[in-house]
Write a protein that holds these residues in place. Structure first.
Motif, PDB file in Angstrom:
ATOM      1  N   SER A   1      25.036   2.071 -33.891  1.00 43.17           N
ATOM      2  CA  SER A   1      24.299   1.997 -35.015  1.00 43.17           C
ATOM      3  C   SER A   1      24.908   2.919 -36.019  1.00 43.17           C
ATOM      4  O   SER A   1      25.432   3.900 -36.002  1.00 43.17           O
ATOM      5  CB  SER A   1      22.972   1.875 -35.029  1.00 43.17           C
ATOM      6  OG  SER A   1      22.458   3.302 -34.799  1.00 43.17           O
ATOM      7  N   VAL A   2      24.833   2.743 -37.476  1.00 36.81           N
ATOM      8  CA  VAL A   2      25.099   3.395 -38.556  1.00 36.81           C
ATOM      9  C   VAL A   2      24.503   4.595 -38.306  1.00 36.81           C
ATOM     10  O   VAL A   2      24.721   5.908 -38.645  1.00 36.81           O
ATOM     11  CB  VAL A   2      24.973   2.760 -39.796  1.00 36.81           C
ATOM     12  CG1 VAL A   2      24.968   3.887 -40.989  1.00 36.81           C
ATOM     13  CG2 VAL A   2      25.730   1.783 -39.970  1.00 36.81           C
TER      14      VAL A   2
ATOM     15  N   SER B   1      25.663   8.525 -38.220  1.00 36.44           N
ATOM     16  CA  SER B   1      24.997   9.601 -39.481  1.00 36.44           C
ATOM     17  C   SER B   1      24.439  10.697 -38.553  1.00 36.44           C
ATOM     18  O   SER B   1      24.897  11.936 -39.082  1.00 36.44           O
ATOM     19  CB  SER B   1      23.883   8.886 -40.319  1.00 36.44           C
ATOM     20  OG  SER B   1      24.399   7.971 -40.981  1.00 36.44           O
TER      21      SER B   1
ATOM     22  N   ARG C   1      34.102   8.253 -44.898  1.00 37.88           N
ATOM     23  CA  ARG C   1      33.398   7.800 -44.116  1.00 37.88           C
ATOM     24  C   ARG C   1      33.341   6.296 -43.855  1.00 37.88           C
ATOM     25  O   ARG C   1      33.102   5.828 -42.555  1.00 37.88           O
ATOM     26  CB  ARG C   1      31.794   7.925 -44.652  1.00 37.88           C
ATOM     27  CG  ARG C   1      30.602   7.544 -44.027  1.00 37.88           C
ATOM     28  CD  ARG C   1      30.339   8.108 -42.723  1.00 37.88           C
ATOM     29  NE  ARG C   1      29.347   7.358 -42.104  1.00 37.88           N
ATOM     30  CZ  ARG C   1      28.034   7.376 -41.881  1.00 37.88           C
ATOM     31  NH1 ARG C   1      27.664   8.696 -42.465  1.00 37.88           N
ATOM     32  NH2 ARG C   1      27.396   6.929 -40.993  1.00 37.88           N
ATOM     33  N   ARG C   2      33.766   5.838 -44.498  1.00 35.02           N
ATOM     34  CA  ARG C   2      33.842   4.177 -44.420  1.00 35.02           C
ATOM     35  C   ARG C   2      35.033   4.100 -43.532  1.00 35.02           C
ATOM     36  O   ARG C   2      34.920   3.185 -42.302  1.00 35.02           O
ATOM     37  CB  ARG C   2      34.377   3.579 -45.602  1.00 35.02           C
ATOM     38  CG  ARG C   2      33.302   3.522 -46.711  1.00 35.02           C
ATOM     39  CD  ARG C   2      33.740   2.624 -48.116  1.00 35.02           C
ATOM     40  NE  ARG C   2      34.710   3.959 -48.509  1.00 35.02           N
ATOM     41  CZ  ARG C   2      35.311   3.544 -49.720  1.00 35.02           C
ATOM     42  NH1 ARG C   2      35.466   2.455 -50.250  1.00 35.02           N
ATOM     43  NH2 ARG C   2      36.129   4.524 -50.228  1.00 35.02           N
TER      44      ARG C   2
ATOM     45  N   ASP D   1      33.380   5.000 -39.838  1.00 34.55           N
ATOM     46  CA  ASP D   1      32.617   3.905 -39.457  1.00 34.55           C
ATOM     47  C   ASP D   1      33.493   2.651 -38.994  1.00 34.55           C
ATOM     48  O   ASP D   1      32.937   2.190 -37.717  1.00 34.55           O
ATOM     49  CB  ASP D   1      31.645   3.542 -40.512  1.00 34.55           C
ATOM     50  CG  ASP D   1      30.579   4.470 -40.999  1.00 34.55           C
ATOM     51  OD1 ASP D   1      30.400   5.630 -40.337  1.00 34.55           O
ATOM     52  OD2 ASP D   1      29.640   4.113 -41.797  1.00 34.55           O
TER      53      ASP D   1
END
Length: 77
Positions: free
Chosen positions: A32-33, A37, A49-50, A53
């Protein structure tokens, strides 16, 4: 191996250690995000970050797809 690839692989390994498994077949839940995080709150990354992910999710999708294929195979005798 580039430092970027090395960082991503190490991150995926650490993040994946917190993975949950569900059901009778103990299917792996997706990362999960929140898990990413949590990892990034402790470990610094110079990767956007993008992009971070996206790569972690892509690796996880491949892992889970391969896991599903192996789980569907009949047991070896």
């Amino acid at each position: 191996m580039s430092w970027v690839a090395s960082e991503i692989i190490e991150a995926y390994y650490v993040i994946g250690r917190g993975r949950q498994f569900v059901g009778a077949s103990c299917s792996p839940m997706p990362i999960s995000v929140g898990m990413i995080s949590e990892y990034l709150s402790v470990h610094q990354s110079s990767i956007d970050r993008r992009e971070f992910d996206a790569v972690i999710f892509a690796i996880d999708d491949e892992f889970r797809a391969k896991w599903a294929l192996e789980a569907d195979k009949p047991p070896k005798k």
